[in-house]
Design a protein around this motif. Structure first.
Motif, PDB file in Angstrom:
ATOM      1  N   GLY A   1      -5.340  16.047  -9.131  1.00 16.27           N
ATOM      2  CA  GLY A   1      -4.753  15.622 -10.416  1.00 16.27           C
ATOM      3  C   GLY A   1      -4.053  14.298 -10.239  1.00 16.27           C
ATOM      4  N   GLY A   2      -4.320  13.674  -9.116  1.00 14.45           N
ATOM      5  CA  GLY A   2      -3.715  12.369  -8.903  1.00 14.45           C
ATOM      6  C   GLY A   2      -2.358  12.529  -8.247  1.00 14.45           C
ATOM      7  N   ARG A   3      -2.079  11.776  -7.247  1.00 15.15           N
ATOM      8  CA  ARG A   3      -0.719  11.800  -6.664  1.00 15.15           C
ATOM      9  C   ARG A   3      -0.413  10.413  -6.137  1.00 15.15           C
ATOM     10  N   ALA A   4       0.867  10.169  -5.942  1.00 17.81           N
ATOM     11  CA  ALA A   4       1.264   8.869  -5.390  1.00 17.81           C
ATOM     12  C   ALA A   4       0.814   8.818  -3.934  1.00 17.81           C
ATOM     13  N   VAL A   5       0.242   7.710  -3.533  1.00 21.31           N
ATOM     14  CA  VAL A   5      -0.214   7.554  -2.142  1.00 21.31           C
ATOM     15  C   VAL A   5       0.332   6.239  -1.601  1.00 21.31           C
ATOM     16  N   GLU A   6       1.081   6.307  -0.518  1.00 18.09           N
ATOM     17  CA  GLU A   6       1.624   5.086   0.074  1.00 18.09           C
ATOM     18  C   GLU A   6       0.477   4.148   0.455  1.00 18.09           C
ATOM     19  N   PRO A   7       0.510   2.861   0.017  1.00 21.21           N
ATOM     20  CA  PRO A   7      -0.566   1.960   0.437  1.00 21.21           C
ATOM     21  C   PRO A   7      -0.503   1.707   1.937  1.00 21.21           C
ATOM     22  N   PRO A   8      -1.651   1.503   2.588  1.00 20.96           N
ATOM     23  CA  PRO A   8      -1.645   1.194   4.025  1.00 20.96           C
ATOM     24  C   PRO A   8      -0.993  -0.166   4.268  1.00 20.96           C
ATOM     25  N   ARG A   9      -0.704  -0.445   5.523  1.00 20.49           N
ATOM     26  CA  ARG A   9      -0.072  -1.719   5.898  1.00 20.49           C
ATOM     27  C   ARG A   9      -1.123  -2.643   6.519  1.00 20.49           C
ATOM     28  N   CYS A  10      -0.913  -3.939   6.320  1.00 25.88           N
ATOM     29  CA  CYS A  10      -1.826  -4.956   6.845  1.00 25.88           C
ATOM     30  C   CYS A  10      -1.689  -5.026   8.381  1.00 25.88           C
ATOM     31  N   GLY A  11      -2.839  -4.987   9.072  1.00 21.86           N
ATOM     32  CA  GLY A  11      -2.807  -5.042  10.537  1.00 21.86           C
ATOM     33  C   GLY A  11      -2.396  -6.418  11.033  1.00 21.86           C
ATOM     34  N   HIS A  12      -2.484  -7.398  10.114  1.00 21.15           N
ATOM     35  CA  HIS A  12      -2.230  -8.792  10.499  1.00 21.15           C
ATOM     36  C   HIS A  12      -0.749  -9.145  10.345  1.00 21.15           C
ATOM     37  N   CYS A  13      -0.157  -8.749   9.219  1.00 21.75           N
ATOM     38  CA  CYS A  13       1.244  -9.195   8.967  1.00 21.75           C
ATOM     39  C   CYS A  13       2.162  -8.045   8.589  1.00 21.75           C
ATOM     40  N   GLY A  14       1.612  -6.845   8.460  1.00 19.99           N
ATOM     41  CA  GLY A  14       2.488  -5.721   8.123  1.00 19.99           C
ATOM     42  C   GLY A  14       2.769  -5.584   6.632  1.00 19.99           C
ATOM     43  N   GLY A  15       2.195  -6.522   5.825  1.00 18.34           N
ATOM     44  CA  GLY A  15       2.410  -6.434   4.366  1.00 18.34           C
ATOM     45  C   GLY A  15       1.683  -5.231   3.776  1.00 18.34           C
ATOM     46  N   ARG A  16       1.997  -4.906   2.530  1.00 14.87           N
ATOM     47  CA  ARG A  16       1.330  -3.779   1.871  1.00 14.87           C
ATOM     48  C   ARG A  16      -0.084  -4.184   1.447  1.00 14.87           C
ATOM     49  N   ILE A  17      -1.021  -3.264   1.626  1.00 20.12           N
ATOM     50  CA  ILE A  17      -2.370  -3.491   1.113  1.00 20.12           C
ATOM     51  C   ILE A  17      -2.361  -3.177  -0.379  1.00 20.12           C
ATOM     52  N   ARG A  18      -3.049  -4.042  -1.178  1.00 18.12           N
ATOM     53  CA  ARG A  18      -3.112  -3.834  -2.642  1.00 18.12           C
ATOM     54  C   ARG A  18      -4.581  -3.802  -3.065  1.00 18.12           C
ATOM     55  N   PRO A  19      -4.888  -3.283  -4.261  1.00 14.70           N
ATOM     56  CA  PRO A  19      -6.273  -3.306  -4.728  1.00 14.70           C
ATOM     57  C   PRO A  19      -6.747  -4.756  -4.936  1.00 14.70           C
ATOM     58  N   GLY A  20      -8.005  -5.022  -4.673  1.00 11.39           N
ATOM     59  CA  GLY A  20      -8.545  -6.386  -4.812  1.00 11.39           C
ATOM     60  C   GLY A  20      -8.956  -6.680  -6.246  1.00 11.39           C
ATOM     61  N   VAL A  21      -8.060  -6.361  -7.167  1.00 10.03           N
ATOM     62  CA  VAL A  21      -8.353  -6.585  -8.591  1.00 10.03           C
ATOM     63  C   VAL A  21      -7.414  -7.658  -9.137  1.00 10.03           C
ATOM     64  N   VAL A  22      -7.770  -8.206 -10.323  1.00 13.82           N
ATOM     65  CA  VAL A  22      -6.919  -9.213 -10.979  1.00 13.82           C
ATOM     66  C   VAL A  22      -5.980  -8.456 -11.911  1.00 13.82           C
ATOM     67  N   TRP A  23      -4.706  -8.488 -11.668  1.00 16.13           N
ATOM     68  CA  TRP A  23      -3.751  -7.792 -12.526  1.00 16.13           C
ATOM     69  C   TRP A  23      -3.349  -8.666 -13.707  1.00 16.13           C
ATOM     70  N   PHE A  24      -2.723  -8.085 -14.697  1.00 10.93           N
ATOM     71  CA  PHE A  24      -2.232  -8.866 -15.834  1.00 10.93           C
ATOM     72  C   PHE A  24      -1.190  -9.862 -15.323  1.00 10.93           C
ATOM     73  N   GLY A  25      -1.329 -11.095 -15.780  1.00 11.51           N
ATOM     74  CA  GLY A  25      -0.436 -12.160 -15.320  1.00 11.51           C
ATOM     75  C   GLY A  25      -0.986 -12.875 -14.110  1.00 11.51           C
ATOM     76  N   GLU A  26      -2.128 -12.406 -13.578  1.00 14.26           N
ATOM     77  CA  GLU A  26      -2.735 -13.082 -12.424  1.00 14.26           C
ATOM     78  C   GLU A  26      -3.946 -13.903 -12.862  1.00 14.26           C
ATOM     79  N   LYS A  27      -4.225 -14.935 -12.102  1.00 13.17           N
ATOM     80  CA  LYS A  27      -5.362 -15.814 -12.435  1.00 13.17           C
ATOM     81  C   LYS A  27      -6.683 -15.124 -12.122  1.00 13.17           C
ATOM     82  N   LEU A  28      -7.702 -15.489 -12.888  1.00 13.93           N
ATOM     83  CA  LEU A  28      -9.034 -14.979 -12.568  1.00 13.93           C
ATOM     84  C   LEU A  28      -9.601 -15.765 -11.389  1.00 13.93           C
ATOM     85  N   PRO A  29     -10.530 -15.186 -10.641  1.00 13.07           N
ATOM     86  CA  PRO A  29     -11.135 -15.929  -9.519  1.00 13.07           C
ATOM     87  C   PRO A  29     -11.875 -17.170 -10.045  1.00 13.07           C
TER      88      PRO A  29
END
Ligand code: BV8
Ligand code: ZN
Length: 247
Positions: free
Chosen positions: A142-170
């Motif tokens: 039924g859907g649950r919150a899932v902690e995003p994985p961490r970047c192996g390179h810098c430790g930042g949070r991994i995010r979906p590779g989508v364009v969010w509202f307020g973000e530029k299109l490719p």
């Protein structure tokens, strides 16, 4: 029906698809109410950098749930008809707002994803892409919150590779999409409410050139006035019928 002659004579067809083309594959549209854990949120709240910043696990869980849904879905007759249309006309540019890969899995090539993809997550900090484990993620019940994985390179949070509202299109995809709207002699809009900008402005670019514009949607949309033809019905029925009548 002059539309069939126009379709047969078309030199360059530009197609813009939205969430509606994936409905008959079982995926919900973008503006339909969310379910499960996310039912009290609008997609437009979750699909934002602010949403991810304030609740990364809720947003990452939503996208993982959508990715699982997309992986379980199969392309429908609408996706397959667009692949067939590309084989009938000299040039077809397929532009999608969708983040699923159902066009690719239907056999369409060079799909222009204006809003990114569920299948190409990246680091929120250093933008490095992050491959996802193969296979279908287990169903967050039924859907649950899932902690995003961490970047192996810098430790930042991994995010979906989508364009969010307020973000530029490719840049590349957007430039190619505008070029197609300005060069096509037939513009086909399938399964989109024509609400989201700048994607929706592609229809206006084509309509201003007085080329034939066609909408495929079971409902009226706010761009109704821009279309030469308004084919009311589900994409999985209308598109195959159009191709069968034309060829
Ligand atoms: C930007 C990825 C600036 C994430 C998405 C001008 C005016 C007003 C607002 C704006 C504007 N310019 C910019 C904005 C703000 C905003 C915007 O458009 N807001 C809207 C709500 C008004 N736009 C942005 O923020 C864009 N960025 O402009 O940045 C900038 C510039 C420089 C520097 C920095 C920043 C970014 C927009 C992209 C947002 N990301 N998706 C994700 O998917 O989670 S958008 C999201 O909406 C999806 O991609 C979705 O595909 C898209 C469009 O929705 P639809 O596909 O149309 O889906 P919807 O549910 O609305 O409709 C479905 C349709 O299907 C219905 O009509 C239904 O009748 C039909 N249907 C149902 N069943 C079927 C069917 N059709 C056929 N067959 C069926 N069986
Ligand atoms: Zn990183």
């Amino acid at each position: 029906m002059p539309l069939l002659e126009t379709l047969r004579a078309a030199r360059h067809v530009a197609v813009l698809t939205g969430a509606g083309i994936s409905v008959e594959s079982g995926l919900s549209t973008f503006r339909s109410p969310q379910s499960g854990l996310w039912e009290r949120f609008d997609a437009e709240e979750l699909a934002t950098p602010r949403g991810f910043k304030s609740n990364p696990a809720l947003v990452w869980g939503w996208y993982e749930w959508r990715r699982m849904q997309a992986l379980r879905a199969v392309p429908n007759e609408g996706h397959l008809a667009l692949k067939r249309l590309a084989e009938k006309v000299p040039q077809l540019t397929l532009i999608t707002q969708n983040v699923d890969d159902l066009h690719e899995r239907a056999g369409s090539a060079e799909v222009l994803h204006l809003h990114g993809s569920l299948h190409q997550p990246m680091c929120n900090a250093c933008r490095q892409s992050r491959p996802l484990p193969p296979g279908i993620p287990d169903e967050p019940e039924g859907g649950r919150a899932v902690e995003p994985p961490r970047c192996g390179h810098c430790g930042g949070r991994i995010r979906p590779g989508v364009v969010w509202f307020g973000e530029k299109l490719p840049q590349k995809e957007w430039t190619l999409a505008k070029r197609a709207a300005l060069a096509c002699d037939l513009f086909l809009s399938v399964g989109t409410s024509s609400v989201v900008e700048p994607a929706a402005s592609l229809t206006l670019l084509a309509a201003q050139r007085r080329v034939t514009t066609v909408q495929v949607n079971p409902n009226e949309t706010q761009a109704q006035y821009l279309f030469s033809y308004d084919l009311r019905g589900p994409a999985g029925v209308i598109l195959p019928a159009l191709l069968n009548q034309a060829w």
